[in-house]
Every structure is written in C-alpha cells, then in structure tokens.
Design a protein around this motif. Structure first.
Motif, PDB file in Angstrom:
ATOM      1  N   ALA A  37     -23.146 -41.390 -11.276  1.00 54.89           N
ATOM      2  CA  ALA A  37     -23.152 -41.767  -9.853  1.00 54.89           C
ATOM      3  C   ALA A  37     -23.090 -40.533  -8.962  1.00 54.89           C
ATOM      4  O   ALA A  37     -23.847 -40.410  -7.989  1.00 54.89           O
ATOM      5  CB  ALA A  37     -21.969 -42.697  -9.572  1.00 54.89           C
ATOM      6  N   ASP A  38     -22.196 -39.615  -9.295  1.00 51.40           N
ATOM      7  CA  ASP A  38     -22.061 -38.399  -8.494  1.00 51.40           C
ATOM      8  C   ASP A  38     -23.353 -37.584  -8.510  1.00 51.40           C
ATOM      9  O   ASP A  38     -23.791 -37.065  -7.471  1.00 51.40           O
ATOM     10  CB  ASP A  38     -20.914 -37.537  -9.034  1.00 51.40           C
ATOM     11  CG  ASP A  38     -19.546 -38.180  -8.805  1.00 51.40           C
ATOM     12  OD1 ASP A  38     -19.451 -39.085  -7.955  1.00 51.40           O
ATOM     13  OD2 ASP A  38     -18.590 -37.766  -9.493  1.00 51.40           O
ATOM     14  N   GLU A  76     -29.865 -45.397   1.422  1.00 50.31           N
ATOM     15  CA  GLU A  76     -28.974 -46.563   1.374  1.00 50.31           C
ATOM     16  C   GLU A  76     -29.038 -47.238   0.010  1.00 50.31           C
ATOM     17  O   GLU A  76     -28.002 -47.601  -0.569  1.00 50.31           O
ATOM     18  CB  GLU A  76     -29.360 -47.559   2.468  1.00 50.31           C
ATOM     19  CG  GLU A  76     -28.449 -48.784   2.513  1.00 50.31           C
ATOM     20  CD  GLU A  76     -28.856 -49.770   3.606  1.00 50.31           C
ATOM     21  OE1 GLU A  76     -28.130 -50.756   3.801  1.00 50.31           O
ATOM     22  OE2 GLU A  76     -29.900 -49.536   4.264  1.00 50.31           O
ATOM     23  N   ARG A  77     -30.248 -47.405  -0.522  1.00 51.97           N
ATOM     24  CA  ARG A  77     -30.377 -48.034  -1.843  1.00 51.97           C
ATOM     25  C   ARG A  77     -29.785 -47.140  -2.928  1.00 51.97           C
ATOM     26  O   ARG A  77     -29.175 -47.637  -3.880  1.00 51.97           O
ATOM     27  CB  ARG A  77     -31.841 -48.355  -2.140  1.00 51.97           C
ATOM     28  CG  ARG A  77     -32.381 -49.506  -1.303  1.00 51.97           C
ATOM     29  CD  ARG A  77     -33.810 -49.885  -1.676  1.00 51.97           C
ATOM     30  NE  ARG A  77     -34.289 -50.988  -0.857  1.00 51.97           N
ATOM     31  CZ  ARG A  77     -35.485 -51.551  -0.970  1.00 51.97           C
ATOM     32  NH1 ARG A  77     -36.346 -51.105  -1.871  1.00 51.97           N
ATOM     33  NH2 ARG A  77     -35.826 -52.559  -0.189  1.00 51.97           N
ATOM     34  N   LEU A  78     -29.945 -45.850  -2.782  1.00 49.29           N
ATOM     35  CA  LEU A  78     -29.372 -44.926  -3.763  1.00 49.29           C
ATOM     36  C   LEU A  78     -27.837 -44.981  -3.714  1.00 49.29           C
ATOM     37  O   LEU A  78     -27.174 -44.937  -4.762  1.00 49.29           O
ATOM     38  CB  LEU A  78     -29.866 -43.509  -3.491  1.00 49.29           C
ATOM     39  CG  LEU A  78     -29.926 -42.531  -4.672  1.00 49.29           C
ATOM     40  CD1 LEU A  78     -30.757 -43.096  -5.817  1.00 49.29           C
ATOM     41  CD2 LEU A  78     -30.485 -41.196  -4.224  1.00 49.29           C
ATOM     42  N   ASP A  79     -27.298 -45.100  -2.522  1.00 49.15           N
ATOM     43  CA  ASP A  79     -25.842 -45.264  -2.382  1.00 49.15           C
ATOM     44  C   ASP A  79     -25.380 -46.525  -3.112  1.00 49.15           C
ATOM     45  O   ASP A  79     -24.350 -46.521  -3.799  1.00 49.15           O
ATOM     46  CB  ASP A  79     -25.445 -45.362  -0.906  1.00 49.15           C
ATOM     47  CG  ASP A  79     -25.607 -44.040  -0.161  1.00 49.15           C
ATOM     48  OD1 ASP A  79     -25.712 -42.998  -0.825  1.00 49.15           O
ATOM     49  OD2 ASP A  79     -25.631 -44.077   1.089  1.00 49.15           O
ATOM     50  N   THR A  83     -22.871 -46.869  -6.302  1.00 47.67           N
ATOM     51  CA  THR A  83     -21.694 -47.744  -6.235  1.00 47.67           C
ATOM     52  C   THR A  83     -21.673 -48.711  -7.410  1.00 47.67           C
ATOM     53  O   THR A  83     -20.610 -48.982  -7.987  1.00 47.67           O
ATOM     54  CB  THR A  83     -21.685 -48.523  -4.909  1.00 47.67           C
ATOM     55  OG1 THR A  83     -21.593 -47.595  -3.829  1.00 47.67           O
ATOM     56  CG2 THR A  83     -20.528 -49.499  -4.843  1.00 47.67           C
ATOM     57  N   ALA A  84     -22.854 -49.217  -7.777  1.00 51.52           N
ATOM     58  CA  ALA A  84     -22.926 -50.139  -8.916  1.00 51.52           C
ATOM     59  C   ALA A  84     -22.484 -49.463 -10.207  1.00 51.52           C
ATOM     60  O   ALA A  84     -21.835 -50.091 -11.058  1.00 51.52           O
ATOM     61  CB  ALA A  84     -24.350 -50.677  -9.058  1.00 51.52           C
ATOM     62  N   ARG A 127     -39.466 -51.038  -9.465  1.00 51.04           N
ATOM     63  CA  ARG A 127     -38.007 -51.068  -9.380  1.00 51.04           C
ATOM     64  C   ARG A 127     -37.296 -49.936 -10.120  1.00 51.04           C
ATOM     65  O   ARG A 127     -36.732 -50.132 -11.194  1.00 51.04           O
ATOM     66  CB  ARG A 127     -37.507 -52.423  -9.867  1.00 51.04           C
ATOM     67  CG  ARG A 127     -38.097 -53.565  -9.056  1.00 51.04           C
ATOM     68  CD  ARG A 127     -37.483 -54.881  -9.364  1.00 51.04           C
ATOM     69  NE  ARG A 127     -36.113 -54.942  -8.856  1.00 51.04           N
ATOM     70  CZ  ARG A 127     -35.394 -56.084  -8.819  1.00 51.04           C
ATOM     71  NH1 ARG A 127     -35.927 -57.195  -9.242  1.00 51.04           N
ATOM     72  NH2 ARG A 127     -34.173 -56.069  -8.345  1.00 51.04           N
ATOM     73  N   PRO A 128     -37.304 -48.730  -9.562  1.00 51.02           N
ATOM     74  CA  PRO A 128     -36.594 -47.620 -10.206  1.00 51.02           C
ATOM     75  C   PRO A 128     -35.093 -47.828 -10.305  1.00 51.02           C
ATOM     76  O   PRO A 128     -34.432 -47.175 -11.111  1.00 51.02           O
ATOM     77  CB  PRO A 128     -36.928 -46.423  -9.306  1.00 51.02           C
ATOM     78  CG  PRO A 128     -37.348 -47.005  -8.002  1.00 51.02           C
ATOM     79  CD  PRO A 128     -37.998 -48.316  -8.331  1.00 51.02           C
ATOM     80  N   ASN A 129     -34.539 -48.754  -9.517  1.00 55.85           N
ATOM     81  CA  ASN A 129     -33.110 -49.064  -9.676  1.00 55.85           C
ATOM     82  C   ASN A 129     -32.811 -49.619 -11.065  1.00 55.85           C
ATOM     83  O   ASN A 129     -31.703 -49.460 -11.595  1.00 55.85           O
ATOM     84  CB  ASN A 129     -32.650 -50.058  -8.614  1.00 55.85           C
ATOM     85  CG  ASN A 129     -33.305 -51.423  -8.756  1.00 55.85           C
ATOM     86  OD1 ASN A 129     -34.512 -51.553  -8.566  1.00 55.85           O
ATOM     87  ND2 ASN A 129     -32.523 -52.437  -9.096  1.00 55.85           N
ATOM     88  N   VAL A 130     -33.818 -50.277 -11.687  1.00 52.28           N
ATOM     89  CA  VAL A 130     -33.635 -50.807 -13.037  1.00 52.28           C
ATOM     90  C   VAL A 130     -33.384 -49.671 -14.020  1.00 52.28           C
ATOM     91  O   VAL A 130     -32.633 -49.823 -14.988  1.00 52.28           O
ATOM     92  CB  VAL A 130     -34.863 -51.643 -13.472  1.00 52.28           C
ATOM     93  CG1 VAL A 130     -34.737 -52.086 -14.935  1.00 52.28           C
ATOM     94  CG2 VAL A 130     -35.010 -52.862 -12.574  1.00 52.28           C
ATOM     95  N   THR A 131     -33.994 -48.510 -13.770  1.00 49.86           N
ATOM     96  CA  THR A 131     -33.777 -47.352 -14.634  1.00 49.86           C
ATOM     97  C   THR A 131     -32.298 -47.008 -14.704  1.00 49.86           C
ATOM     98  O   THR A 131     -31.740 -46.793 -15.785  1.00 49.86           O
ATOM     99  CB  THR A 131     -34.576 -46.146 -14.110  1.00 49.86           C
ATOM    100  OG1 THR A 131     -35.963 -46.505 -14.025  1.00 49.86           O
ATOM    101  CG2 THR A 131     -34.417 -44.939 -15.022  1.00 49.86           C
ATOM    102  N   VAL A 132     -31.656 -46.989 -13.551  1.00 45.91           N
ATOM    103  CA  VAL A 132     -30.230 -46.647 -13.503  1.00 45.91           C
ATOM    104  C   VAL A 132     -29.374 -47.800 -14.021  1.00 45.91           C
ATOM    105  O   VAL A 132     -28.444 -47.594 -14.809  1.00 45.91           O
ATOM    106  CB  VAL A 132     -29.802 -46.273 -12.073  1.00 45.91           C
ATOM    107  CG1 VAL A 132     -28.343 -45.838 -12.056  1.00 45.91           C
ATOM    108  CG2 VAL A 132     -30.692 -45.168 -11.514  1.00 45.91           C
ATOM    109  N   ASP A 133     -29.673 -49.014 -13.583  1.00 45.41           N
ATOM    110  CA  ASP A 133     -28.898 -50.172 -14.036  1.00 45.41           C
ATOM    111  C   ASP A 133     -28.919 -50.279 -15.557  1.00 45.41           C
ATOM    112  O   ASP A 133     -27.881 -50.486 -16.197  1.00 45.41           O
ATOM    113  CB  ASP A 133     -29.459 -51.456 -13.437  1.00 45.41           C
ATOM    114  CG  ASP A 133     -29.226 -51.576 -11.942  1.00 45.41           C
ATOM    115  OD1 ASP A 133     -28.455 -50.768 -11.393  1.00 45.41           O
ATOM    116  OD2 ASP A 133     -29.825 -52.471 -11.325  1.00 45.41           O
TER     117      ASP A 133
END
Length: 416
Positions: A37-38, A76-79, A83-84, A127-133
């Motif tokens: 996250a950091d 905002e989405r990266l934040d 957080t997730a 959905r690159p957020n899926v990469t992190v999730d």
C-alpha cells in the motif's frame, strides 16, 4: 523460447515462491500488504503515468466509455486500492483455521484446517485494480499469484507489479509470489490454461467470452466468475419511494460493473403508479429504457427484445417489463439471469421469503441495492471476483474462498 516454455518457467518460479509463502507467519504477510500500500502511493506518479498511456491507447482505438472507465486509475482510486490492502491486512488470516476437529473413538485427534491453494492464476480484462486486489488476496491467503491482464492494461500491470514485487521483497518474501504472466497474445493465455501441475487454480474475470474460453479450454481447475445480468423486481407491496431509490442506485451509481442492474421488473398492481415515477427518473440520468408494451406507453421507451433481456449492458441501458405476479418475475429471472444478483423491493415478508427461496443466484437482495454485492461491502476486504458457480465458492470471494483444506491426524503410536 515457445510461449508454453516461458509460461511454465514463470509458473515454476511461482510454485517455488509459494512454498516460502505458505509457511510465512501472519505478521510477515500483513507487513507485506502495508508495504504494498505504501509503495503504490509513494510511486503513484509512475503507476498513473503508465495507466495514462493505456487510457490514451484505449481512447484512440475507440474503446467504449465503460471499458475506458474500467481501466482508468486516478489518485482517488489509487488511494482506495491502497486502503483496501490495509483493510486486508487487518482481517483474520484464514490459513490454519480449523474447519472442524474431533477426537475419534480410538483416540486419534482429527483436524481439518485451511491451507493455501498454492499458485493462483488470474486471467482478466481491463480493471488494473484487479491486479492489486488479486495480488493482495492471494498473498494474505498464502498463494503465489500469476496475473494475466488484458493487453489494454499491459503498461499499468507492468508498473503496478514492479511496485508490488519490490514491496514484498522489502519484508523478506520472494518477489516471485507476484508475477505478471508475459505475453499479450492468446498463446500465453492458452499456455497458462494448460499449466496443470504448476498452477493450482485459474480464476477468469471479465466478459462472457473470456470466461467461457477459460472454462472450456483449461486443463487447470477453474473457479468461474460470471457476468452480471442483474434484476430488480418491484413487488406490489413495495414502498415506492424506497423502490425508486433502489432502482436508480442499482442502475446508475456505476454502470460499468457486474453488480449494476440490467433489468427492471414491476408488478402489474403498482405499475400505473410506479412507472410514471421510475421512467422519467431513469431518463433524467441518461438511461435508455428498452421496455415491454406497458413501458412503451411512455415517451422515449424503446421496444424490448430477447437480446435486451439477455444483455449485460454495462452502460446506461436497461430492459424493463411489467409482470402479473411474483412468480412471473421469478420465471423471468430464471430464464434470463446470469445467476449473479437479484433484488426484490417489498414490505411483504412472505413475498421476500418466497423470492429469496425461489431465485437461484449467488446473491439475493431484499430492499437493498444490487450494488452491495461486493467483497468490500460484505466486509471481506478486497474481493478476487464474484463466483456464479456452485462448487467451492459462490458469490464474492474473499480470503477463506482462496484456500483449500487438509486433514491433520495426530496419534500416539496408533496403528490400524
């Protein structure tokens, strides 16, 4: 080197890394999640620059607005993504949980405990957020992650995974617990689907074509996530103000996601009162309504087709029909639903019970928006996907769903 040889080499590295991750204590895994996250926030500029290049290519190629929205990252989405990850660290570690245990009549102690799968392959679109999730959930549940995103987020994925790999190394875990699967053509996807013995499970996440291809062609076991042909049924006993708010939120709060409503069913007994409220409210928000004859009596409503009833629009469109009864609504849903999420709005407890018992979907909402079908909203932390199948996992898949079990039997010199 052939695509198959490259993928098997990557998968072998993931397998080796998974052995180290499987025995890592929770403290190390949680430290890794915080470091991830950091690092995402510290290196946001390089992640957002890579993502901007992907977005520019998508817009130049004429990609639909809903696809561009899915692949876009903002600060905002990266934040929110960071957080997730921190929320995930705060959740209990499923590895080692005792599912059941007993002392047998012969004195043997029997425990069934949760263990990681080992190596999890993710095949997904946009959905690159899926990469992190996916990386975060796999790590917390003790699994190495092989991440194969679509070509339209290739730059984003490379940048994100580079950040995540550096972060896990900083706490003493091997970098290969998180890897991008190389290659942008179908050959690399097919090779991953055939890496049986190196990958333990595959999870496809995307459109119907992608999911069908993985399910039908893979020799690696698959947990199937499904498309969202989602329905809202407004019963004759509904509070119409409540119903209006739920329909609007379910359809328009975010249209490009699988828990967005795609079909509206209204009981005939309240249609005369409810349609004049819901139709303009949807149209004011830009929703194009494809309705049956009852809906077509109102301005700007297009005739509905079977293709509309079957569609996952993922945009400001909705199919709509008036039904004579709750049972007719259930029959409509059984015919057209993808088994993701359905909602009933009613103040009749009996109707709610009948609907929830009769509708066979992964999630059924009573007097609540369909947008709540989400791992984060359910308190699971970031989800890895929403399963619409019935074996192993169903609905939003959080940490426990990313484990299998094994039996540990302890004796004192017992022989049979």
């Amino acid at each position: 080197m052939s695509a198959e040889a490259v993928i098997r080499e990557v998968a072998a590295k993931a397998r080796a890394a998974s052995y180290e991750l499987a025995v890592a204590p929770r403290s190390v895994k949680d430290a890794a999640l915080h470091a991830m996250a950091d690092a995402l926030l510290d290196r946001a500029d390089e992640v957002l620059a890579a993502n901007a290049a992907d977005v520019a290519r998508a817009e130049a190629s004429g990609s639909p607005a809903n696809i561009v929205d899915r692949l876009t990252l903002t600060q905002e989405r990266l934040d929110g993504i960071a957080t997730a990850l921190r929320d995930l660290a705060a959740l209990p570690d499923p590895v080692g949980d005792v599912v059941r245990g007993s002392t047998l009549a012969n004195g043997l102690e029997l425990r069934q405990v949760r263990v990681p799968f080992g190596v999890v392959g993710m095949i997904y679109e946009a959905r690159p957020n899926v990469t992190v999730d996916a990386a975060g959930i796999c790590l917390k549940s003790g699994n190495a992650a092989l991440l194969r995103g679509s070509s339209n987020i290739a730059a984003s994925n490379v940048a994100i995974v580079a950040v995540l790999r550096d972060a896990v190394v900083s706490v003493g875990l091997p970098a290969d617990v998180i890897q991008v699967v190389p290659g942008e053509g179908h050959d690399s996807v097919k090779a991953l689907m055939r890496a049986r013995g190196l990958a333990d499970v595959l999870i496809p996440r995307g459109g119907a074509g992608l999911i069908r291809s993985v399910v039908e062609e893979s020799t690696v076991p698959v947990i199937e996530t499904g498309v969202g042909n989602v329905h809202v049924y407004v019963d004759k006993a509904a509070d119409l103000d409540k119903a209006l708010a739920i329909v609007i939120n379910s359809k328009t709060q975010r249209t490009s996601v699988c828990n967005s409503a795609e079909s509206l069913l209204v009981h005939a007994d309240i249609a005369e009162e409810f349609l004049p409220k819901v139709i303009p409210a949807l149209q004011e928000r830009g929703v194009q309504i494809h309705g049956d004859e009852a809906f077509q009596a109102y301005d700007l409503v297009e005739p509905v087709t079977d293709e509309d009833y079957a569609a996952e629009f993922l945009e400001l469109k909705i199919s709509a029909a008036v039904v004579p009864s709750l049972d007719a609504a259930v029959q409509h849903i059984r015919r057209w639903s993808s088994g993701h999420t359905e909602a009933i709005v009613t103040d009749d407890l009996g109707a709610a019970r009948r609907f929830t018992a009769a509708v066979d979907s992964a999630a059924v909402m009573v007097n609540a928006s369909t947008r709540f079908t989400d791992g984060g909203e359910f308190g699971f932390g970031a989800e890895i996907g929403i399963s619409t199948q019935k074996l192993h996992a169903r609905g939003p898949m959080g940490l426990p769903e990313m484990t299998s079990t094994k039996y540990i039997v302890t004796g004192e010199g017992h022989v049979r």
